[in-house]
Design a protein around this motif. Structure first.
Motif, short mmCIF file in Angstrom:
data_model
loop_
_atom_site.label_atom_id
_atom_site.label_comp_id
_atom_site.label_asym_id
_atom_site.label_seq_id
_atom_site.Cartn_x
_atom_site.Cartn_y
_atom_site.Cartn_z
N GLY A 9 62.92 75.23 33.35
CA GLY A 9 63.89 74.56 32.49
C GLY A 9 65.27 74.47 33.12
N GLN A 10 65.33 74.72 34.43
CA GLN A 10 66.63 74.64 35.12
C GLN A 10 66.83 73.25 35.73
N VAL A 11 68.05 72.77 35.69
CA VAL A 11 68.37 71.48 36.29
C VAL A 11 68.29 71.58 37.81
N THR A 12 67.64 70.59 38.43
CA THR A 12 67.56 70.58 39.89
C THR A 12 68.18 69.31 40.48
N GLY A 13 68.37 68.32 39.65
CA GLY A 13 68.95 67.09 40.18
C GLY A 13 69.15 66.03 39.11
N VAL A 14 69.76 64.95 39.51
CA VAL A 14 69.97 63.81 38.61
C VAL A 14 69.51 62.56 39.33
N GLU A 15 68.64 61.80 38.65
CA GLU A 15 68.23 60.53 39.25
C GLU A 15 69.22 59.46 38.79
N VAL A 16 69.78 58.75 39.77
CA VAL A 16 70.78 57.72 39.47
C VAL A 16 70.34 56.40 40.11
N ALA A 17 71.05 55.34 39.77
CA ALA A 17 70.75 54.04 40.37
C ALA A 17 72.04 53.24 40.46
N ARG A 18 72.10 52.37 41.41
CA ARG A 18 73.25 51.47 41.50
C ARG A 18 73.15 50.49 40.34
N VAL A 19 74.31 49.98 39.87
CA VAL A 19 74.30 49.07 38.72
C VAL A 19 74.92 47.72 39.10
N ASP A 20 74.56 46.69 38.33
CA ASP A 20 75.14 45.37 38.56
C ASP A 20 76.44 45.24 37.77
N ARG A 21 76.99 44.04 37.71
CA ARG A 21 78.29 43.84 37.05
C ARG A 21 78.24 44.13 35.55
N LYS A 22 77.02 44.09 34.99
CA LYS A 22 76.86 44.40 33.57
C LYS A 22 76.43 45.85 33.36
N ARG A 23 76.59 46.63 34.39
CA ARG A 23 76.23 48.05 34.38
C ARG A 23 74.75 48.28 34.08
N GLN A 24 73.92 47.32 34.50
CA GLN A 24 72.47 47.49 34.36
C GLN A 24 71.91 48.00 35.70
N PRO A 25 70.97 48.95 35.65
CA PRO A 25 70.42 49.50 36.90
C PRO A 25 69.76 48.42 37.75
N ILE A 26 70.00 48.48 39.06
CA ILE A 26 69.37 47.55 39.99
C ILE A 26 68.08 48.20 40.50
N GLU A 27 66.96 47.52 40.23
CA GLU A 27 65.65 48.05 40.60
C GLU A 27 65.59 48.33 42.11
N GLY A 28 65.02 49.46 42.45
CA GLY A 28 64.84 49.79 43.86
C GLY A 28 66.01 50.54 44.47
N THR A 29 67.08 50.75 43.68
CA THR A 29 68.26 51.45 44.23
C THR A 29 68.33 52.91 43.75
N GLU A 30 67.27 53.36 43.07
CA GLU A 30 67.27 54.72 42.51
C GLU A 30 67.30 55.77 43.63
N PHE A 31 68.04 56.84 43.42
CA PHE A 31 68.02 57.98 44.33
C PHE A 31 68.40 59.24 43.55
N VAL A 32 68.11 60.38 44.16
CA VAL A 32 68.33 61.65 43.46
C VAL A 32 69.49 62.41 44.09
N ILE A 33 70.38 62.90 43.23
CA ILE A 33 71.48 63.77 43.68
C ILE A 33 71.12 65.19 43.25
N LYS A 34 71.07 66.10 44.22
CA LYS A 34 70.76 67.50 43.88
C LYS A 34 71.87 68.07 43.01
N ALA A 35 71.51 68.82 41.98
CA ALA A 35 72.52 69.41 41.10
C ALA A 35 71.92 70.60 40.35
N ASP A 36 72.75 71.60 40.08
CA ASP A 36 72.27 72.67 39.20
C ASP A 36 73.15 72.78 37.95
N LEU A 37 74.12 71.87 37.85
CA LEU A 37 74.98 71.79 36.66
C LEU A 37 75.36 70.33 36.47
#
Ligand SMILES: Cc1cc2nc3c(=O)[nH]c(=O)nc-3n(C[C@H](O)[C@H](O)[C@H](O)COP(=O)(O)OP(=O)(O)OC[C@H]3O[C@@H](n4cnc5c(N)ncnc54)[C@H](O)[C@@H]3O)c2cc1C
Length: 119
Positions: A9-37
């Motif tokens: 139940g511990q946080v290990t990361g956040v999956e994020v994505a680049r967004v377009d001008r309408k702040r909608q996720p752009i498919e295929g741009t997803e990546f993970v940032i390691k994080a514990d907080l």
């Protein structure tokens, strides 16, 4: 996109994505940032709709702020007024003060039929 955790139940990361001008996720741009907080810093979003605003049924604009003009400050619900960030979106203290004063005048006018408050 989502917070990733392990079996404990511990946080290990956040999956994020680049967004377009309408702040909608752009498919295929997803990546993970390691994080514990993870801190959610979303103070610049519109007011929370669930609860009071939803119960009132006041309409909001396309940005999610309460719909009201800068003269009457009336929302779409009778006797409900909105000013400041809730109406104009995240802004500056000086605008909140100005709108608060003008809204006070508009409300006084609505209730009393006249007002001595400055606009
Ligand atoms: C991180 C951050 C930094 C900022 N920095 C600056 C800056 O440097 N300079 C500047 O000029 N402006 C700054 N601002 C913007 C400024 O703080 C706002 O524009 C201003 O506070 C808006 O005033 P307001 O009265 O409209 O709303 P708020 O100050 O948000 O007041 C709304 C109040 O309503 C209360 N409330 C909400 N829902 C309910 C409910 N259901 N029942 C009862 N009470 C409720 C809230 O608790 C809050 O006290 C910043 C804002 C943020 C988020």
């Amino acid at each position: 996109m989502k917070i990733i955790g392990n079996a404990k139940g511990q946080v290990t990361g956040v999956e994020v994505a680049r967004v377009d001008r309408k702040r909608q996720p752009i498919e295929g741009t997803e990546f993970v940032i390691k994080a514990d907080l993870v801190l959610l810093a979303i103070g610049f979003a519109h007011p929370v709709h669930e609860g009071m605003l939803a119960e009132l049924g006041a309409k909001h604009d396309t940005r999610g702020n309460l719909l009201a003009d800068t003269f009457s400050y009336k929302t779409t619900v009778d006797k409900v007024f909105a000013a400041g960030d809730m109406r104009r979106g995240q802004s500056l203290v000086v605008w909140a003060i100005r709108e608060g004063r003008q809204a006070a005048r508009a409300i006084d006018l609505e209730l009393m039929g006249r007002t001595d408050l400055p606009r």
